[in-house]
Design an enzyme around this catalytic site. Structure first.
Site, PDB file in Angstrom:
ATOM      1  N   SER A 250       9.989   5.820  -2.074  1.00  5.54           N
ATOM      2  CA  SER A 250       8.542   5.696  -2.223  1.00  5.54           C
ATOM      3  C   SER A 250       7.784   6.655  -1.309  1.00  5.54           C
ATOM      4  O   SER A 250       6.588   6.879  -1.498  1.00  5.54           O
ATOM      5  CB  SER A 250       8.091   4.259  -1.929  1.00  5.54           C
TER       6      SER A 250
ATOM      7  N   ASN B 155       4.161  -0.539   1.467  1.00  4.39           N
ATOM      8  CA  ASN B 155       4.255   0.918   1.397  1.00  4.39           C
ATOM      9  C   ASN B 155       3.687   1.393   0.066  1.00  4.39           C
ATOM     10  O   ASN B 155       4.410   1.484  -0.926  1.00  4.39           O
ATOM     11  CB  ASN B 155       5.705   1.389   1.546  1.00  4.39           C
TER      12      ASN B 155
ATOM     13  N   CYS C 215       5.852  -3.007  -6.163  1.00  3.43           N
ATOM     14  CA  CYS C 215       5.261  -1.736  -5.737  1.00  3.43           C
ATOM     15  C   CYS C 215       4.815  -0.904  -6.950  1.00  3.43           C
ATOM     16  O   CYS C 215       3.893  -1.299  -7.658  1.00  3.43           O
ATOM     17  CB  CYS C 215       6.243  -0.994  -4.846  1.00  3.43           C
ATOM     18  N   LEU C 216       5.450   0.238  -7.205  1.00  4.43           N
ATOM     19  CA  LEU C 216       5.089   1.035  -8.376  1.00  4.43           C
ATOM     20  C   LEU C 216       5.311   0.232  -9.651  1.00  4.43           C
ATOM     21  O   LEU C 216       4.526   0.320 -10.600  1.00  4.43           O
ATOM     22  CB  LEU C 216       5.904   2.329  -8.413  1.00  4.43           C
TER      23      LEU C 216
ATOM     24  N   GLY D 204       4.337   8.199  -5.718  1.00  2.00           N
ATOM     25  CA  GLY D 204       3.388   8.917  -6.564  1.00  2.00           C
ATOM     26  C   GLY D 204       2.395   8.035  -7.285  1.00  2.00           C
ATOM     27  O   GLY D 204       2.255   6.838  -7.035  1.00  2.00           O
TER      28      GLY D 204
ATOM     29  N   GLU E  51      11.594  -7.454  -0.458  1.00  2.00           N
ATOM     30  CA  GLU E  51      12.943  -7.170   0.055  1.00  2.00           C
ATOM     31  C   GLU E  51      12.917  -6.705   1.501  1.00  2.00           C
ATOM     32  O   GLU E  51      13.968  -6.567   2.133  1.00  2.00           O
ATOM     33  CB  GLU E  51      13.623  -6.109  -0.818  1.00  2.00           C
TER      34      GLU E  51
ATOM     35  N   GLY F 222       0.132   3.792  -1.762  1.00  2.00           N
ATOM     36  CA  GLY F 222      -1.139   4.505  -1.632  1.00  2.00           C
ATOM     37  C   GLY F 222      -2.039   4.328  -2.838  1.00  2.00           C
ATOM     38  O   GLY F 222      -3.151   4.868  -2.881  1.00  2.00           O
ATOM     39  N   PHE F 223      -1.548   3.578  -3.841  1.00  2.00           N
ATOM     40  CA  PHE F 223      -2.327   3.259  -5.033  1.00  2.00           C
ATOM     41  C   PHE F 223      -2.353   1.743  -5.196  1.00  2.00           C
ATOM     42  O   PHE F 223      -1.494   1.036  -4.658  1.00  2.00           O
ATOM     43  CB  PHE F 223      -1.713   3.909  -6.282  1.00  2.00           C
TER      44      PHE F 223
ATOM     45  N   GLN G  95       2.294  -1.801 -10.252  1.00  2.00           N
ATOM     46  CA  GLN G  95       1.188  -1.008 -10.794  1.00  2.00           C
ATOM     47  C   GLN G  95       1.412  -0.671 -12.261  1.00  2.00           C
ATOM     48  O   GLN G  95       0.474  -0.701 -13.066  1.00  2.00           O
ATOM     49  CB  GLN G  95       1.031   0.268  -9.960  1.00  2.00           C
TER      50      GLN G  95
ATOM     51  N   HIS H  14       6.520  -5.419  -0.463  1.00  2.00           N
ATOM     52  CA  HIS H  14       7.972  -5.313  -0.587  1.00  2.00           C
ATOM     53  C   HIS H  14       8.651  -6.600  -0.109  1.00  2.00           C
ATOM     54  O   HIS H  14       8.959  -6.746   1.079  1.00  2.00           O
ATOM     55  CB  HIS H  14       8.483  -4.115   0.206  1.00  2.00           C
TER      56      HIS H  14
END
Length: 379
Positions: A47, A309, A267-268, A241, A353, A311-312, A271, A351
């Site tokens: 990430s 962790n 996380c991603l 990203g 985990e 940024g979006f 999103q 996260h």
């Protein structure tokens, strides 16, 4: 012999220090992480691709490094920024000092700078594009490279960090004196397909701990190929990203949501579930990076201390009627969790985990298993 190094930010700030990794140049988005430990897990978390990580805790490297603590096959962070590198590493598991570990993997890093000043700049101005330069220093060239970096907005990095071929995973969590034990298929009743958008190994291990035998597939795997594996559940991993350019993943998730197979995203993956369900995402000012972030479970009011962790974020104001907000950051009230009201699909921005960090949010893995069990009971 001391080798000079600098960190140049797009706003014109120059930090001068000493190189503690490879010589050369590296550019990326500069972010700060407030975790007090776990620097090796942070460096190897996919990430952090294209990001230069500043660790706010002043003493980094005092436990050395070892192969067991790596979260992937490589260091994905674009560079490392710290205040102080201890002369000695003290840990019975230590295999290589941090400086040698970075140099052997060609990672540029800098120490002996004022990380407090740097963190204040990032908090006030937001994440900055930056350039690390070690060895032959040219400050003007470093500034130009920092300002030329395109930034992470609009950048699809999941396709860069994902695996090229699918693989099986049966390894569980680390146990003192035993390491990471491999579980037999006979002990793992649930078949879960995990999309690798930049997955951390500890996520896979915690799923194995809960009875899942895993098939990990590349990020661009079509939904039809995943469904052909007849999974009991589908996991959407973390990754780097901007989620919006990942149209292949969004399309696959939408097709998966047409079925009744339970889906869990982190996380991603969180999103992407939001985007596939009709919400939108936004770039945050400086994101959340650390292991001490309070998040409230809106269903029962409890507060979880979590590892973060990203940024979006999914924009709460854009949630459609079939998505409800389940968790909220107590730092900035940003959305941290969603659950589909019409499907067994949910996700979490942080996260659970950890690795590094607390395990307050680990029960989210149990919820995934509960959904899998409930579907199996119906069948």
């Amino acid at each position: 012999m001391s080798i000079p190094a600098i960190l140049a930010l797009e706003d014109g700030s120059i930090f001068r220090g000493l190189a503690i990794g490879a010589t050369g140049t590296s550019v990326g988005e500069v972010v700060f992480n407030t975790a007090m430990s776990g620097y090796q897990e942070i460096l190897t978390d996919p990430s952090y691709a294209r990001q230069i990580v500043t660790l706010t805790y002043p003493h980094i490297g005092n436990t050395g490094t070892n192969a067991e603590d790596e979260e992937s096959t490589a260091i994905w962070a674009a560079g490392l920024v710290i205040r102080d590198l201890p002369l000695l590493a003290s840990n019975y598991r230590d295999e290589q000092d941090l400086s040698s570990y970075l140099a052997s993997r060609n990672i540029v890093a800098i120490a002996d700078i004022d990380t407090r000043r740097l963190t204040r700049i990032l908090r006030e101005k937001g994440a900055q594009n930056g350039c690390l330069m070690a060895g032959d220093i040219d400050e003007d060239a470093a500034l130009k490279q920092a300002r030329a970096f395109a930034g992470l907005k609009g950048m699809d990095l999941a396709r860069e960090v994902t695996v090229s071929e699918s693989y099986e995973w049966r390894e569980g969590s680390w146990v003192l004196g035993k390491g990471h034990a491999t579980r037999a298929d006979s002990e793992l009743p649930w078949h879960v397909v995990a999309y690798d958008f930049g997955v951390k190994r500890n996520i896979l291990r915690m799923l194995v701990d809960r009875g899942c035998r895993l098939t990990v597939v590349p990020a661009q795997t079509p939904a039809a190929d995943v469904l052909a594996l007849n999974p009991d559940g589908i996991f959407l991993s973390n990754g780097p990203g901007d989620p919006e350019p990942c149209d292949y993943a969004i399309a696959a998730i939408q097709a998966i949501l047409e079925t009744d197979i339970p889906v869990f995203g982190i996380c991603l993956g969180h999103q992407l579930l939001g985007l596939a369900s009709g919400a939108t995402t936004v770039k945050m000012k400086f994101g959340h990076h650390g292991a001490n972030h309070p998040v409230q479970n809106l269903d029962d009011g409890t507060v979880l201390i979590t590892s973060q962790n990203h940024g979006f974020a999914v924009d709460e104001s854009t949630l459609p009627d079939n998505l409800r907000m389940t968790h909220q950051s107590l730092f900035d009230k940003s959305l941290q969790g969603i659950h589909r009201t019409d499907k067994d699909a949910f996700s979490f921005q942080g996260h659970p985990e950890a690795s590094p960090g607390p395990h307050d949010a680990a029960p989210l893995f149990e919820h995934f298993i509960e959904l899998i069990q409930a579907r199996a009971a119906k069948d």
